[in-house]
Structures are given as structure tokens and as C-alpha cells.
Design a protein around this motif. Sequence first.
Motif, PDB file in Angstrom:
ATOM      1  N   GLU A 170      32.617  15.216 -10.626  1.00  0.00           N
ATOM      2  CA  GLU A 170      31.288  15.819 -10.516  1.00  0.00           C
ATOM      3  C   GLU A 170      30.204  14.740 -10.468  1.00  0.00           C
ATOM      4  N   ARG A 196      30.533  11.651  -9.379  1.00  0.00           N
ATOM      5  CA  ARG A 196      30.618  11.013  -8.065  1.00  0.00           C
ATOM      6  C   ARG A 196      29.951  11.869  -6.987  1.00  0.00           C
ATOM      7  N   ARG A 197      30.170  13.181  -7.072  1.00  0.00           N
ATOM      8  CA  ARG A 197      29.549  14.080  -6.105  1.00  0.00           C
ATOM      9  C   ARG A 197      28.022  14.029  -6.226  1.00  0.00           C
ATOM     10  N   GLU A 233      26.699  10.834  -4.726  1.00  0.00           N
ATOM     11  CA  GLU A 233      26.671  10.906  -3.266  1.00  0.00           C
ATOM     12  C   GLU A 233      25.460  11.708  -2.779  1.00  0.00           C
TER      13      GLU A 233
END
Length: 176
Positions: free
Chosen positions: A148, A150-151, A154
Motif C-alpha cells: 500500500e 509503494r502504491r 507511485e
Amino acid sequence: MCEMNLEAELFTLQDSNAKLVAALQEANSSVEEWKKQLAEYQEETDRLRDQVAELEAQLGHPAAGQTGREELGRSLEELEALLSAKDQEIHNLQSKKTDVGELEKEREEAMERLQELETRNSELEDRVQNAEKTLASSQEEREQAEVEVRRIIEVLDVKIGDLNDLRQSLAKFIDK
């Protein structure tokens, strides 16, 4: 007549002696069996201790279950103390071979203690399994949180890029 009494008494003594020898042999075999069981319990204790150490190493840091692991460690130490006491009892039994009745009573007590140890061992195995499940669950939650994060990073990178483009467009617009 006196000779008959002596013969009867001799026969009785021989019979009693044979019974005592048989009981003593049975007690000796029981002692050997207890030694085997003691070795098995010591191996199981070592295995459980290794599992606890493995779980603590996998966690890498104290967690909310630290008190449970400490209690488990204390329980393992208590189990080892009981096993040590059991070994001492075996040595005491060997030195008391002359009283078969007392040996039988002590054997029964030792069997009760073995049952208690088996129960305690089972409880410890359940605790280890629960700790393993908790560890697996914690690792899954951590992995999900990392995915989560990392998302989100991004998405933030895209937003920052968009803002940068907007800033450059505004700067060009102002310059015109």
C-alpha cells in the motif's frame, strides 16, 4: 516335624524371593522406560526451545507477544527442571530397590508426573503453534502495508510530476 516346618519355611522364602526378584526386574525395566521417556521429553524441550528462538529471531524485535514468549521460556525452564527432578527420582529409585512396595508407589507418582509433563508439553506445543500463526499474520499485514505504501508513493510521484508540469506551464504563461 521340625524338619517339615523348615522345609515349608524354606519353600515360602524361596517363593517370596522369586516374587521379589520378579518385582525388582519389573521395577528395573520401568526405570529404563522412564529414562527413555525422560530423554524424549528433553529432546522435545530442546526442540521447543529452538522453535521459540527461531520465532523470536524472525520477529526481529519485541512485540506485544513478548510477555507470551517470556512465559513460554519460563515454562520451558520449568519443564526442564521437572525433567531434571525426574532424572533424580530415577536415580533414587535405583538406590531403593529393596522395597518393592515403595517402588510401586513412587512409580505411580512418577507416571502421574509424566502425565502432567505430557499435558504441559502439549500446552507448550499449542503456544508455539499460536506464536507461529501470529508471526505469519503479522508478516502478511506488514507485506500488505508495504504494498500500500509503494502504491501511494507511485501515486504521489505522478501527482508531483503533474504539479511540476503545471508549475512549468504557469511559469511559461506568466513569462508570455
